[in-house]
Design a protein around this motif. Structure first.
Motif, PDB file in Angstrom:
ATOM      1  N   ARG A 163       0.872  -1.187   0.000  1.00 10.18           N
ATOM      2  CA  ARG A 163       0.000   0.000   0.000  1.00 10.18           C
ATOM      3  C   ARG A 163       0.897   1.221   0.000  1.00 10.18           C
ATOM      4  NH1 ARG A 163      -4.437   1.394   3.694  1.00 10.18           N
ATOM      5  NH2 ARG A 163      -5.550   2.148   1.898  1.00 10.18           N
ATOM      6  N   HIS A 223     -10.187   1.659   2.491  1.00  7.07           N
ATOM      7  CA  HIS A 223      -9.436   0.445   2.820  1.00  7.07           C
ATOM      8  C   HIS A 223      -9.325  -0.547   1.666  1.00  7.07           C
ATOM      9  CE1 HIS A 223      -8.722   1.780   6.836  1.00  7.07           C
ATOM     10  NE2 HIS A 223     -10.003   2.048   6.979  1.00  7.07           N
ATOM     11  N   PRO A 248      -8.918   8.639   7.050  1.00 10.96           N
ATOM     12  CA  PRO A 248      -8.143   8.092   8.175  1.00 10.96           C
ATOM     13  C   PRO A 248      -7.074   9.060   8.709  1.00 10.96           C
ATOM     14  CG  PRO A 248      -8.453   6.400   6.526  1.00 10.96           C
ATOM     15  CD  PRO A 248      -8.934   7.694   5.909  1.00 10.96           C
ATOM     16  N   LYS A 274      -1.350   5.909  13.328  1.00 12.31           N
ATOM     17  CA  LYS A 274      -1.322   4.465  13.109  1.00 12.31           C
ATOM     18  C   LYS A 274      -0.944   4.261  11.644  1.00 12.31           C
ATOM     19  CE  LYS A 274      -5.348   4.209  15.930  1.00 12.31           C
ATOM     20  NZ  LYS A 274      -6.786   4.119  15.772  1.00 12.31           N
ATOM     21  N   GLU A 319      -0.659   2.918   8.093  1.00 17.23           N
ATOM     22  CA  GLU A 319      -1.436   1.972   7.292  1.00 17.23           C
ATOM     23  C   GLU A 319      -0.823   1.771   5.920  1.00 17.23           C
ATOM     24  OE1 GLU A 319      -5.120   3.618   5.166  1.00 17.23           O
ATOM     25  OE2 GLU A 319      -5.094   4.746   7.033  1.00 17.23           O
TER      26      GLU A 319
END
Length: 177
Positions: free
Chosen positions: A53, A140, A157, A167, A169
């Protein structure tokens, strides 16, 4: 490596290989027209091909859109059709290139909503819950998030984490300055 209309330079290939193999960070610099966008696009393509990602930002809408437009061209080639590229372009719709409108956040959300409505998936959800669910799914299921350096702060997010510990991702961050 991908087959470019203009063959990649040894420097571009070297940058991509080093970037893929470094545990920390790599830097690419050069004057306008030296192939930085091509190298960045190749790097992104290779990362997505490996299931990573990626968060990519640039200082201008044009630079962000150029990378996405090149990825669209890569994806059209028969040998690349099986590679999962699901970009999400963060930014105001009027600032997004017409060639990549389909990657815009609101566009993707609207298409997802149409799909779920056909399945009657929203029958038991109020509008707020529907919107939250659509936002989460769009965010997502995307493996490449793109926007300008300021616009990317509107990625839900990231926006939700303001003032809190971040966090991670993403596997990679690409900053095109």
């Amino acid at each position: 490596f991908l087959k470019y209309e203009n063959p990649s330079t040894p420097e571009q290939k070297d940058f991509v290989l080093k970037s893929l193999n470094t545990p920390d960070f790599s830097v690419l610099e050069g004057p306008p027209g030296s192939g930085k966008t091509t190298a960045i696009t190749e790097l992104i393509f290779q990362l997505l091909k490996d299931g990573k990602r990626v968060l990519m930002t640039s200082s201008t809408h044009v630079a962000v859109d150029n990378v996405l437009e090149k990825l669209v061209e890569f994806k059209k080639k028969p040998e690349n059709r099986d590679i999962n590229i699901v970009p999400l372009r963060i930014g105001r719709e009027e600032r997004i290139s017409e060639q990549i409108t389909e990657f815009g956040f609101e566009y993707r959300k609207k298409k997802m909503e149409e799909h779920f409505r056909q399945l009657n998936a929203f029958d038991n959800l109020d509008y707020e819950d529907q919107d939250k669910l659509l936002t989460e799914i769009v965010c997502h299921t995307s493996n490449l998030i793109c926007g300008t350096s300021l616009g990317i702060l509107q990625y839900p997010p990231i926006k939700e984490q303001r003032g809190m510990p971040i966090k991670p991702e993403f596997d990679y961050l690409i900053i095109d300055e």
